[in-house]
Design a protein around this motif. Structure first.
Motif, PDB file in Angstrom:
ATOM      1  N   UNK A   1      -1.087   6.740   9.339  1.00 33.89           N
ATOM      2  CA  UNK A   1      -2.516   6.434   9.264  1.00 33.89           C
ATOM      3  C   UNK A   1      -2.756   5.124   8.521  1.00 33.89           C
ATOM      4  N   UNK A   2      -1.950   4.852   7.484  1.00 32.68           N
ATOM      5  CA  UNK A   2      -2.104   3.621   6.714  1.00 32.68           C
ATOM      6  C   UNK A   2      -1.778   2.394   7.552  1.00 32.68           C
ATOM      7  N   UNK A   3      -0.706   2.475   8.356  1.00 34.26           N
ATOM      8  CA  UNK A   3      -0.303   1.315   9.135  1.00 34.26           C
ATOM      9  C   UNK A   3      -1.356   0.960  10.193  1.00 34.26           C
ATOM     10  N   UNK A   4      -2.078   1.955  10.697  1.00 32.21           N
ATOM     11  CA  UNK A   4      -3.142   1.675  11.666  1.00 32.21           C
ATOM     12  C   UNK A   4      -4.275   0.881  11.018  1.00 32.21           C
TER      13      UNK A   4
ATOM     14  N   UNK B   1       3.230   5.829  -3.455  1.00 37.04           N
ATOM     15  CA  UNK B   1       4.444   6.561  -3.794  1.00 37.04           C
ATOM     16  C   UNK B   1       5.398   6.760  -2.646  1.00 37.04           C
ATOM     17  N   UNK B   2       5.219   6.011  -1.559  1.00 37.54           N
ATOM     18  CA  UNK B   2       6.123   6.099  -0.408  1.00 37.54           C
ATOM     19  C   UNK B   2       7.222   5.057  -0.603  1.00 37.54           C
TER      20      UNK B   2
ATOM     21  N   UNK C   1       7.608  14.530   4.909  1.00 35.52           N
ATOM     22  CA  UNK C   1       6.716  14.752   6.052  1.00 35.52           C
ATOM     23  C   UNK C   1       5.309  14.266   5.725  1.00 35.52           C
ATOM     24  N   UNK C   2       4.818  14.617   4.541  1.00 28.90           N
ATOM     25  CA  UNK C   2       3.490  14.149   4.127  1.00 28.90           C
ATOM     26  C   UNK C   2       3.438  12.627   4.097  1.00 28.90           C
ATOM     27  N   UNK C   3       4.478  12.023   3.571  1.00 26.95           N
ATOM     28  CA  UNK C   3       4.508  10.567   3.480  1.00 26.95           C
ATOM     29  C   UNK C   3       4.556   9.917   4.855  1.00 26.95           C
TER      30      UNK C   3
ATOM     31  N   UNK D   1       0.828  -1.206   0.000  1.00 18.10           N
ATOM     32  CA  UNK D   1       0.000   0.000   0.000  1.00 18.10           C
ATOM     33  C   UNK D   1       0.862   1.255   0.000  1.00 18.10           C
ATOM     34  N   UNK D   2       1.975   1.212   0.724  1.00 21.78           N
ATOM     35  CA  UNK D   2       2.873   2.367   0.761  1.00 21.78           C
ATOM     36  C   UNK D   2       3.470   2.637  -0.620  1.00 21.78           C
TER      37      UNK D   2
END
Length: 730
Positions: free
Chosen positions: A313-316, A277-278, A305-307, A272-273
Motif C-alpha cells: 500500500x505504501x509503494x502505491x 519498521x520494515x 506478512x503485515x509488513x 518510509x519503509x
C-alpha cells in the motif's frame, strides 16, 4: 488534434526525478520512528504494564483489561506527540488487500464539549460490518456483526495522522474472516510441533519461530501512459498489445543501472519503509523492462506478512507522488516475465538455531536432516493444497512462464543434500550419522580476485519450493498475493508432518529402540515416502509434466479446480486437527475464492468487449476508410488495371482489416453470450469453472486479432499506448 497517446508519452519523457529529502538521522536512528516498538513501550508504559505486554508478545498470554487501558494511554500519549488525531483497526479481509475505518480521539465530556481520549476497550476490539466483506455465506446481509481484535504481536504504527492497530477479523459466531487469524493459529501449531521434535536434540529449546523473507517484484508505469490504458486501470494487466520489438531478450535490464525517476521513488519508499519498521535491504532492476524488486531482511512470519501488506500500500502512494503507477499483477504484459513474491521460509529456535541449517556435528546434522525431511513430507502430502494456496486468476497467467516456476509443486535440494538422503534411505544402519559440509573455497586464477566461498548447492529457478542452503524458497507465490495464504498452508503442513514424526519416533522408543535408532528408522521411511516431491531437473520440460503425473503429484492447471484441494478430506483433517480452520471456514473461503475468480474474469471480459467495440474497431475501420479513399483516388488517375496493381498492398490490407474486425465483433458477441450462460449458474464453483472453460479462452481469441491489427493500423491513429511505450518510458 494530436493523438492523446503521443501527448502522454511525450510528457512521460519530459518528467525529471523528484528531489527526495533524506532524514537528518541515519537509517539506524530513524528505523521504526512511527512504530510503537519495544523501545517506545518501555518509554511510555509503566514498568509493570510493559513487562505484562512483553510477556503477551513473547509467550502468547492474554492482556487483562486494566493493563490494556494503561497500554492505550501510553500509545495515545506517544501518538499525540506525533500529531496523530485518529486511530483505526487495520486488518486483512479476504479481499487480498487491507481494510481500515478511522475514528477520531474524541468523546463527549457531558458538559456540551468534547475531550480526547483512547481507552483499552477501543484498542482491544472494534465492530466492522462482517456482511460487507467477503465471507462465503458465513454472514448474511442482515447479520452484520463482526469483530476486529488487536494483535499485540504486530506493533502498532502511524500512517499520516492515524494510529494503525493490526488486528484479526472474525465473525459474530467466531469464524475467521481474514488471513491473520488462521495464520496465527498455524504458527502456533508449527511452534508446538517443532518444539517437541527439538526436544530430541536440545534441552533448552522452548519455542520455535517461523521466519519469512519475502521478495516483492513489481512493475512501474508512467502515470499518464497508465491512464490512457483502460485495461490497466480496470484489471491491472494489458488485455491486448503486440510484443515490443525489443523487450527483455537482450538481458540488459536485470541488475542494470536504475533510472533516475525510479531511483528517486525507491529512495523515498525505503525511507518510509524504514520509518515504519520494515527492514528493507535490497533493491534492483528485475529481468523485464520497467520491472523491479524490493526485499527486506527476514522477520517472524506474522510480522513479515503485515509488513508486506503495508509495503504494497505504501509503494502505491509513493509511486503516484513520483508520477508512476505500481503494477502488482502477476502478468501485466504478455511475452515477458511476470512478477512473483518469493517466500523464503525457515524455522528457528529461541536459542538462535536455524533448524533448516546444517550443523557442525553429526548430531546437529541429524537435526537438520530431520527438519528438511519432515518439511518435504508436509509438502508432499499436501502438494495440491500448497498449489491452491498460491493460485489465483492473476497468478495463473504467470506460473510456468519464463522465470516463474511451473504449476506443479516439487522441491529442489541440490546434489549434496540429495546424496545424503539417498545414503540414509539405502542404509540398514540405524546408528548412521551423516556429515554435511558447509561452503567450500574456490580459488580463481584471476589477478587481484580473492577466493570465493561456494554454497553446497546450486539454484534451480524452475523449482517452486527450492532448498537454498538454510531455508526453503517458495517461489510460486504471486506478486499481489497476501503471503499469509501460502504461509498458512505451509506451516500447517509442516506442523502435521512433525507431529506425526514425533508420534512414530516415540512409539519406537517405547518399544525399546534407542532415540537415535528410532529417528533414523522413521527418517528412512519418510525419505522413501516423500521421494516423489524431489526433483532437481528442468521444471519447464514436457517430460516433467508426464513424470510428475506418474509420481502422483497434482498437475491440474484449471484455477477453479485447483481450489478444490482446500476441501480434500486430508486438508480438512489437517486444518481441523491442528485447530487452524474448521470445515465450515474452509468451505466459506472456497466460496470466496470461486466468486473472486469469476468476478475477475468477468471484469476483464467486459473491459475487453468495451475496448474492442469502442476503441479498436473504430480505429481500424477509420484506417480502412483512408485506404479505400486512396484506392478510389488511384482509380480516378490511372486505368483500373494499373490502379489495382499500384494499390495491391492497400487492397490486401482493406480485406485483412475487414476480416479481423469481423472476427473481433463475432468474438465479442460470443464472449457476451458465454458470460450470459455462465452467469445463470447459481453454484459459485460451477460458475467459476464455466468462466475458466468457456469465457477466458474467447478473450485470447479476440486478443490475437487485435494484436494483429495493431501491426497494420497507422501508428498515428492507434489510441492505446503500445508495449514499447509502456515498457520503456520511465
Amino acid at each position: 488534434m494530436t493523438n492523446l497517446r503521443f501527448q502522454v508519452v511525450a510528457k512521460a519523457f519530459e518528467k525529471k526525478p523528484l528531489e527526495v529529502e533524506m532524514p537528518k538521522e541515519t537509517p539506524a536512528e530513524f528505523f521504526g520512528k512511527y512504530v510503537f516498538n519495544r523501545e517506545k513501550m518501555y518509554k511510555y508504559l509503566p514498568l509493570k504494564v510493559y513487562n505484562k505486554l512483553i510477556n503477551v508478545i513473547d509467550n502468547g498470554t492474554q492482556l487483562d483489561r486494566e493493563s490494556a487501558d494503561a497500554v492505550a494511554a501510553g500509545m495515545f500519549k506517544w501518538a499525540k506527540e506525533l500529531g496523530v488525531t485518529h486511530y483505526t483497526h487495520w486488518f486483512q479481509p479476504l479481499t487480498e488487500g487491507t481494510a481500515e475505518k478511522h475514528d477520531a480521539f474524541v468523546e463527549h465530556n457531558w458538559k456540551g464539549g468534547m475531550i480526547e481520549e483512547f481507552e483499552g476497550k477501543l484498542l482491544m476490539q472494534q465492530e466492522p460490518d462482517a456482511s460487507s466483506f467477503p465471507n462465503g455465506g458465513i454472514r448474511n446481509t442482515f447479520e452484520a456483526r463482526g469483530y476486529s481484535a488487536w494483535d499485540p504481536a504486530s506493533p502498532v504504527f502511524i500512517i499520516d495522522d492515524t494510529l494503525c492497530i493490526p488486528t484479526v477479523f472474525i465473525s459474530y459466531t467466531g469464524e475467521s474472516l481474514d488471513y491473520k487469524a488462521p495464520l496465527k493459529k498455524a504458527l502456533k501449531a508449527v511452534n508446538k510441533a517443532a518444539t517437541e521434535v527439538c526436544s530430541y536434540f536440545y534441552d533448552d529449546v522452548t519455542k520455535v519461530q517461523s521466519n519469512l523473507g519475502w521478495e516483492q517484484e513489481y512493475f512501474l508505469v508512467d502515470e499518464g501512459i497508465y491512464s490512457a490504458r483502460p485495461d490497466l486501470l480496470m484489471t491491472g494487466r494489458t488485455l491486448m498489445g503486440h510484443d515490443s520489438a525489443k523487450n527483455q531478450q537482450m538481458d540488459d535490464h536485470y541488475f542494470g543501472s536504475i533510472p533516475g525517476r525510479v531511483q528517486a521513488f525507491m529512495k523515498e519508499l525505503e525511507i518510509k519503509a524504514l520509518e515504519l519498521g520494515i527492514p528493507c535491504k535490497t533493491r534492483h532492476n528485475e529481468v523485464a523492462p520497467n520491472q523491479y524488486e524490493l526485499a527486506p531482511v527476514f522477520e517472524e512470519t506474522n510480522l513479515a506478512v503485515d509488513h508486506n501488506m503495508l509495503i504494497m500500500s505504501t509503494m502505491k502512494k509513493v509511486a503516484r507522488k513520483h508520477g508512476f503507477r505500481v503494477l502488482l499483477h502477476e502478468k501485466p504484459f504478455a511475452g515477458i516475465n511476470g512478477s512473483g513474491k518469493h517466500n523464503n521460509w525457515s524455522l528457528s529456535t529461541n536459542t538462535g538455531i536455524v533448524l533448516h541449517s546444517p550443523g557442525k556435528t553429526p548430531e546437529e546434522n541429524l537435526r537438520f536432516i530431520t527438519f528438511v525431511v519432515e518439511t518435504l513430507m508436509g509438502v508432499y502430502r499436501h502438494n495440491g493444497l500448497l498449489k491452491a494456496s498460491i493460485m489465483s486468476a492473476t497468478n495463473a497467467h504467470r506460473l510456468g512462464a519464463n522465470e516463474a516456476p511451473p504449476a506443479i509443486i516439487s522441491s529442489f535440494l541440490g546434489t549434496q543434500l540429495s546424496e545424503a538422503l539417498d545414503i540414509i534411505e539405502k542404509s540398514t544402519n540405524d546408528e548412521l550419522l551423516i556429515n554435511i559440509t558447509g561452503k567450500q573455497h574456490m580459488e580463481l586464477d584471476i589477478p587481484q580476485i580473492p577466493e570465493l566461498l561456494v554454497d553446497n548447492t546450486d539454484r534451480n529457478r524452475t523449482s517452486p519450493f527450492a532448498f537454498t542452503g538454510n531455508r526453503f524458497e517458495f517461489r510460486a507465490v504471486g506478486s499481489e498475493a497476501n503471503c499469509a495464504s501460502a504461509m498458512i498452508a505451509l506451516n500447517a503442513a509442516v506442523a502435521e508432518a512433525l507431529t506425526d514424526f514425533k508420534a512414530r519416533v516415540d512409539a519406537l522408543i517405547e518399544k525399546g529402540s534407542s532415540k537415535l535408532a528410532a529417528i533414523i528408522h522413521i527418517l528412512r521411511d519418510d525419505i522413501k515416502t516423500c521421494k516423489p516431491i524431489r526433483f532437481d531437473g528442468n521444471g519447464y520440460s514436457d517430460e516433467w509434466v508426464e513424470e510428475a503425473a506418474k509420481r502422483g503429484l497434482d498437475v491440474e492447471k484449471s484455477c477453479p479446480v485447483i481450489f478444490e484441494r482446500y476441501l480434500d478430506e486430508s486438508s480438512i483433517k489437517m486444518f481441523e486437527s491442528l485447530g487452524i480452520m474448521t470445515r465450515k471456514e474452509l468451505e466459506a473461503r472456497n466460496e470466496v475464492k470461486w466468486e473472486t475468480y469469476t468476478k475477475k474474469i468477468q471484469i476483464e471480459a467486459r473491459v475487453l468487449g468495451d475496448l474492442s467495440m469502442n476503441h479498436i474497431i473504430p480505429v481500424a475501420t477509420h484506417y480502412q476508410s483512408k485506404l479505400i479513399k486512396n484506392v478510389t483516388n488511384m482509380r480516378e488517375i490511372f486505368d483500373k488495371e494499373k490502379a489495382d496493381s499500384l494499390s495491391a498492398r492497400n487492397i490486401k490490407l482493406i480485406e485483412e482489416i475487414a476480416l479481423r474486425t469481423q472476427a473481433i465483433e463475432d468474438g465479442v458477441e460470443e464472449l457476451v453470450n458465454a458470460r450470459k450462460v455462465a452467469n445463470k449458474i447459481e453454484d459459485e464453483h460451477k460458475k467459476a469453472i464455466a468462466y475458466h472453460d468457456t469465457v477466458a479462452p474467447k478473450m485470447e481469441t479476440i486478443r490475437y486479432e487485435i494484436d494483429k491489427l495493431e501491426l497494420i493500423v497507422e501508428d498515428d491513429l492507434w489510441t492505446l499506448p503500445k508495449y514499447r511505450e509502456l515498457l520503456f518510458c520511465s
